[in-house]
Structure formats: C-alpha cells, structure tokens
Design a protein around this motif. Structure first.
Motif, PDB file in Angstrom:
ATOM      1  N   ASN A  44       0.727  -1.282   0.058  1.00 29.60           N
ATOM      2  CA  ASN A  44       0.092  -0.079   0.031  1.00 29.60           C
ATOM      3  C   ASN A  44       0.905   1.262   0.236  1.00 29.60           C
ATOM      4  O   ASN A  44       0.727   2.452   0.802  1.00 29.60           O
ATOM      5  CB  ASN A  44      -1.119  -0.120   1.188  1.00 29.60           C
ATOM      6  N   GLN A  45       2.155   1.408  -1.025  1.00 25.87           N
ATOM      7  CA  GLN A  45       2.572   2.560  -0.821  1.00 25.87           C
ATOM      8  C   GLN A  45       2.463   2.872  -2.323  1.00 25.87           C
ATOM      9  O   GLN A  45       2.237   2.564  -3.327  1.00 25.87           O
ATOM     10  CB  GLN A  45       4.145   2.242  -1.029  1.00 25.87           C
ATOM     11  N   THR A  46       2.464   4.485  -2.391  1.00 31.52           N
ATOM     12  CA  THR A  46       2.373   5.172  -3.641  1.00 31.52           C
ATOM     13  C   THR A  46       3.269   6.187  -3.607  1.00 31.52           C
ATOM     14  O   THR A  46       3.677   7.065  -2.867  1.00 31.52           O
ATOM     15  CB  THR A  46       0.717   5.836  -3.586  1.00 31.52           C
ATOM     16  N   TYR A  47       3.943   6.582  -4.886  1.00 31.01           N
ATOM     17  CA  TYR A  47       4.655   7.721  -5.208  1.00 31.01           C
ATOM     18  C   TYR A  47       4.276   8.372  -6.275  1.00 31.01           C
ATOM     19  O   TYR A  47       4.066   7.669  -7.515  1.00 31.01           O
ATOM     20  CB  TYR A  47       6.352   7.193  -5.369  1.00 31.01           C
ATOM     21  N   ILE A  70      -6.554   6.675  -7.010  1.00 37.05           N
ATOM     22  CA  ILE A  70      -5.386   6.673  -6.558  1.00 37.05           C
ATOM     23  C   ILE A  70      -4.984   8.069  -6.199  1.00 37.05           C
ATOM     24  O   ILE A  70      -4.236   8.916  -5.165  1.00 37.05           O
ATOM     25  CB  ILE A  70      -4.320   6.094  -7.263  1.00 37.05           C
ATOM     26  N   LEU A  71      -5.204   8.900  -7.450  1.00 37.31           N
ATOM     27  CA  LEU A  71      -4.836  10.562  -7.290  1.00 37.31           C
ATOM     28  C   LEU A  71      -5.959  11.325  -6.303  1.00 37.31           C
ATOM     29  O   LEU A  71      -5.359  11.845  -5.599  1.00 37.31           O
ATOM     30  CB  LEU A  71      -4.934  10.898  -8.698  1.00 37.31           C
ATOM     31  N   LYS A  72      -7.076  10.792  -6.218  1.00 41.66           N
ATOM     32  CA  LYS A  72      -8.117  11.487  -5.380  1.00 41.66           C
ATOM     33  C   LYS A  72      -7.666  11.142  -3.947  1.00 41.66           C
ATOM     34  O   LYS A  72      -7.836  12.016  -3.107  1.00 41.66           O
ATOM     35  CB  LYS A  72      -9.636  10.945  -5.771  1.00 41.66           C
ATOM     36  N   LYS A  73      -7.290   9.733  -3.711  1.00 42.71           N
ATOM     37  CA  LYS A  73      -6.803   9.558  -2.451  1.00 42.71           C
ATOM     38  C   LYS A  73      -5.658  10.194  -2.004  1.00 42.71           C
ATOM     39  O   LYS A  73      -5.591  10.747  -0.871  1.00 42.71           O
ATOM     40  CB  LYS A  73      -6.557   8.025  -2.231  1.00 42.71           C
ATOM     41  N   ALA A  74      -4.630  10.751  -2.868  1.00 44.13           N
ATOM     42  CA  ALA A  74      -3.472  11.293  -2.673  1.00 44.13           C
ATOM     43  C   ALA A  74      -3.630  12.662  -2.576  1.00 44.13           C
ATOM     44  O   ALA A  74      -2.869  13.422  -2.310  1.00 44.13           O
ATOM     45  CB  ALA A  74      -2.384  11.014  -3.712  1.00 44.13           C
TER      46      ALA A  74
END
Length: 90
Positions: A44-47, A70-74
């Motif tokens: 559950n890692q995002t860069y 993913i972008l909305k969560k970030a």
C-alpha cells in the motif's frame, strides 16, 4: 488521446504498477510517454510525480478509474475541479 493508466511490472504474485502517461491505442505493456508514479498494492505504497501528472491533465489526458481513485486519495484533485469522463451503459 493520452491516458494515465497502470503498467504492470514485478514478479508473479507480487504485482507492482507504474503510473504512466500512454497513448490510448497502446497495449498495457506498450511504450509509455512518461512515467509519472508508482503504486504497490501489496505494501500500500504510492509515489506520485505531481507536477508531471498535472502537466498531462492540463493537456487533456484522462486517468483510468483506478488511477483516478489513487490520485483522489492522494489529494491531487483538491484545488482543481476534474471529473472522470464516464458514460453510463444501461
């Protein structure tokens, strides 16, 4: 047309995904225009390369449903109003 979508990499049972800007007509592992992020669903890692993502969104790129989530969560879409173009199929 350009899309922001996931490109699979990694080993069997250890899927990792790159978030790439790619032409719509290309296949999933096709040649990408630019790598703009990385997503690991197991850890559950995002860069995310936010300036690169915003550049392509301003040029008219459409994210896929998963990339949009993913972008909305970030928090990429907090200052910019952006809606995913989805058509309803009844």
């Amino acid at each position: 047309m350009v899309k922001l979508r996931l490109k699979r990499c990694g080993k069997k049972q250890r899927a990792l995904y790159r978030i790439v800007a790619i032409d719509v007509r290309s296949r999933r592992e096709g040649r990408d225009l630019r790598k703009v992020g990385f997503y690991d669903p197991i850890n559950n890692q995002t860069y995310l390369n936010i300036p690169g993502i915003l550049y392509f969104l301003e040029k008219g790129a459409q994210p896929t449903g998963t990339v949009y989530d993913i972008l909305k969560k970030a928090g990429v879409f907090t200052d910019t109003e952006f809606r995913l173009n989805q058509t309803k199929v009844n």
